[in-house]
Design an enzyme around this catalytic site. Structure first.
Site, PDB file in Angstrom:
ATOM      1  N   GLU A 120       6.529  -2.301   2.076  1.00 32.56           N
ATOM      2  CA  GLU A 120       6.701  -2.448   3.623  1.00 32.56           C
ATOM      3  C   GLU A 120       8.132  -2.671   4.387  1.00 32.56           C
ATOM      4  O   GLU A 120       8.336  -3.690   4.856  1.00 32.56           O
ATOM      5  CB  GLU A 120       5.775  -3.419   4.008  1.00 32.56           C
ATOM      6  CG  GLU A 120       4.293  -3.176   3.614  1.00 32.56           C
ATOM      7  CD  GLU A 120       3.326  -3.978   4.123  1.00 32.56           C
ATOM      8  OE1 GLU A 120       3.452  -5.240   4.696  1.00 32.56           O
ATOM      9  OE2 GLU A 120       2.150  -3.835   4.296  1.00 32.56           O
ATOM     10  N   GLU A 160      -2.675  -0.023   0.052  1.00 34.19           N
ATOM     11  CA  GLU A 160      -3.396  -1.500   0.114  1.00 34.19           C
ATOM     12  C   GLU A 160      -4.361  -1.229   1.101  1.00 34.19           C
ATOM     13  O   GLU A 160      -4.112  -1.194   2.182  1.00 34.19           O
ATOM     14  CB  GLU A 160      -2.411  -2.480   0.457  1.00 34.19           C
ATOM     15  CG  GLU A 160      -1.006  -2.821  -0.457  1.00 34.19           C
ATOM     16  CD  GLU A 160      -0.015  -3.697   0.057  1.00 34.19           C
ATOM     17  OE1 GLU A 160      -0.416  -4.650   0.995  1.00 34.19           O
ATOM     18  OE2 GLU A 160       0.979  -3.814  -0.411  1.00 34.19           O
TER      19      GLU A 160
END
Ligand code: GAL
Length: 650
Positions: free
Chosen positions: A142, A316
């Site tokens: 991220e 995720e």
């Protein structure tokens, strides 16, 4: 098509084999590891401990799992920071150093950090690049999460000055382009330029725009260098990254995605709904509290697919309550399966759950996993078992091109932050509103960056294409589609000045209008816009137009033009309510022959190849809007709450 995020370094080695066997029994095939493991890989400077990771990969691989291994650059260890404290970023808002103790405590502008990040990436890639169990790579984790794209460090200042010197032929050219004569802001050299933070009142919009571009270029260069290191050492493996959305990264995700095989996305519907709907009245929020909003996941799936134009991964997927939103409810029963199916409907290749087992320690101990800390099956487990069975029985076709495209413009996002003009204006909200209007008509949408070849689309929407370059204008000129340009299109030059001849600047090549003035009103004091004999709201943004030879389609309450059309190109000069957009877009879809299937409440549709997916976010059963003769391949005509149906049209 399913996977999970696993942290072997968090669990006794004696558990690994049973964990791996249970993953396989559940129907999981991919396992992502290693993104936070730097302190265990290199516990002392230059001293590597690979043995545990070698064994973990061997155990997982032997069970039949394909491994996605990460570069561990989201969490550099304490010794590295102590050795090179200048790696730490500086908060632009407060000027304070953002210290060690969590993650992403690094500055993309720091040459030492870049060198260290590439050194550890090369070490991991050297070690595992040709490991037979390694299927692919995730870079970092991220990127830019936790507001880390921008830093006000000395390294950022040096980097910014050097970058500016490469962008402008001389300091005089920069002064002129930015309009620095205004308020005596002229510089004598690039080395006099400061970061655009900490001044008494607002700094020049050109200055802030340049810094945003600098930051984006710097992150993209960091990422491209990492991808190159992996590719050189790991032939035949994919490289991806788990993106967070552009409004949150604050950088150009398309540029970050350019060197990747495909993009990935981390899907946390309940945290996202809690934060994004924080000011929504309780009665309107409650229906989505345990499901997420029916458009929030889809828009980000579509945007992630648009980053490379290829099927994406959900790297995720939320499996239960998270720990990081303002409130963290549990998903309604069925939602983990439904979110996963929805991702597949929008072109996902793999959905991977975060995380295998809830950690009983540290920051995320309140974050659910597929297993509880005592290794018993948590709430989502049976839903995933069911999903795995369903997926194995239903081969999914390749996702095709949607009939409609939305042009998504990172510079519009920057401009929306830099020069908002009215509090009611928020570019990302405008994109979401236009997207939601098409979804309400049951029309599938692709997201494309400016300049993309638009051949094949029937309808192209640009909610705001703020400073189109020649490629963006040419793509619109060559498109055969009906085009709608939203307010603020063509509003600025590259250096955030008003274009010659007034906005929409170079878009006047498409339609001969001029924007004469702009006003923004309080959202609770709107004006009006009339389309035919119907009246709607207009106010958050209102431009007055000289329509030239364009034909007036809708007017403000005083009869002045608010929506005009020239050939197949429209210019909508104002932000409106949803009530206006739906019939307007519907009339355009009819004109170009895009099939519509209007949906309401929590029901949404999406096609993948010849399959039609109906996703019911609502709590109550609904009837699938399937034609007579439709062949249901999952579920049936009556779709229960929080459930779905998939059919093939006859
Ligand atoms: C993601 C992040 C994970 C974990 C998760 C918790 O944004 O990539 O490492 O923190 O959130 O929901």
């Amino acid at each position: 098509m399913l996977g999970v995020c696993y942290y072997p370094e968090h669990w006794p080695e004696s558990w690994w084999a049973e964990d791996a066997a249970r993953m396989v029994r559940l129907g999981l095939r991919h396992v992502r590891i290693g993104e936070f493991a730097w302190s265990r890989i290199e516990p002392e400077p230059g001293v590597f401990n690979w043995s545990w990771l070698d064994r973990a990969i061997a155990v997982l691989g032997a069970a039949g799992l394909k491994i996605v291994i990460c570069t561990p650059t989201a969490t550099p260890p304490k010794w590295l920071i102590d050795r090179y404290p200048d790696i730490l970023p500086v908060d632009p808002a407060t000027g304070r150093v953002r210290g060690f103790g969590s993650r992403r405590h690094t500055d993309f502008s720091s040459p030492v950090w870049v060198a260290e990040a590439m050194r550890i990436s090369a070490a991991v890639a050297d070690r595992y690049g040709n490991n037979p169990h390694v299927a692919g790579w995730q870079t970092d984790n991220e990127l830019c999460c936790h507001d880390t794209a921008l830093s006000a460090s000395p390294a950022a200042l040096m980097g910014f000055r050097t970058w500016l010197a490469g962008q402008y032929p001389s300091i005089a050219a920069l002064n002129s382009a930015w309009g620095n004569v205004f308020w005596s802001m002229e510089y004598r050299g690039f080395d006099e330029i400061e970061l655009p933070f900490g001044a008494v009142t607002e700094t020049s919009p050109a200055h802030r725009m340049a810094f945003r571009r600098y930051a984006s270029d710097t992150v993209a260069a960091f990422h491209a260098a990492m991808v190159a290191i992996i590719r050189a050492r790991s032939p035949g493996r994919f490289v991806t990254h788990n993106f967070i959305p552009m409004p949150e990264t604050g950088v150009d995700n398309h540029a970050l995605a350019a060197p990747l095989d495909f993009a990935s996305y981390d899907n946390y519907p309940l945290g996202r709904a809690d934060l994004a709907l924080a000011r929504t009245p309780a009665a309107d929020f409650r229906p989505w509290m345990r499901t997420g909003h029916p458009d929030f996941q889809a828009i980000l799936f579509d945007q992630t697919r648009g980053l490379t134009g290829r099927p994406f991964w959900v790297m995720e997927q939320q499996p239960g309550p998270v720990n990081w939103a303002r409130h963290n409810p549990a998903p309604a029963p069925g939602m983990v399966r439904l979110w996963s199916w929805e991702a597949f409907a929008h072109g996902a290749a793999v959905v991977s759950f975060f995380r295998w087992r809830q950690a009983p320690f540290a920051q995320e101990q309140m974050h659910a996993g597929l297993l509880r800390p005592d290794s018993t099956e948590a709430e989502a487990w049976p839903e995933i078992a069911r999903l795995a069975g369903e997926l194995s029985a239903l081969p999914l076709p390749e996702p095709g091109r949607a009939p409609a495209a939305i042009i998504i413009d990172i510079e519009a996002q920057y401009l929306s932050d830099i020069e908002r003009q009215g509090r009611g204006y928020d570019y990302n909200a405008v994109v979401a509103q236009w997207y939601g209007a098409l979804r309400g008509l049951g029309v599938d949408v692709d997201f494309v960056p400016p300049g993309t070849d638009l051949t094949g689309y029937g309808l192209v929407l640009a909610p705001a294409l703020v400073m189109p370059d020649s490629a963006a204008v040419a793509a619109l000129q060559e498109a055969k589609a009906i085009i709608v340009l939203g307010p603020r299109s063509g509003t600025k030059t590259h250096d955030v000045t008003l274009p010659e001849g007034l906005p929409p600047g170079p878009l006047r090549a498409l339609l001969p209008i001029r924007v004469l003035a702009v006003e923004t009103l309080r959202p609770d004091c709107p004006g009006g816009i009339s389309l035919g004999d119907q009246d709607f709201e207009s106010g958050r943004w209102r431009e007055s137009l000289d329509p030239g030879e364009a034909c007036v389609i809708a007017t403000y309450e005083d009869g002045a033009p608010a929506l005009v059309r020239h050939g197949r190109v429209h210019y909508l000069a104002t932000l409106t309510d949803d009530g206006f957009l739906a019939p307007f877009f519907a009339s355009l879809c009819s004109e170009v022959g895009i099939t519509m299937t209007p949906v309401t409440g929590g029901l949404r549709l999406r096609r993948r190849g010849d399959l039609v997916f109906a996703i019911n976010y609502g709590a109550d059963a609904v009837l699938a809007p399937a034609p007579d003769g439709a062949v249901f391949v999952l579920g049936g005509r009556r779709i229960a709450g929080h459930d779905l149906a998939i059919w093939r049209n006859a």
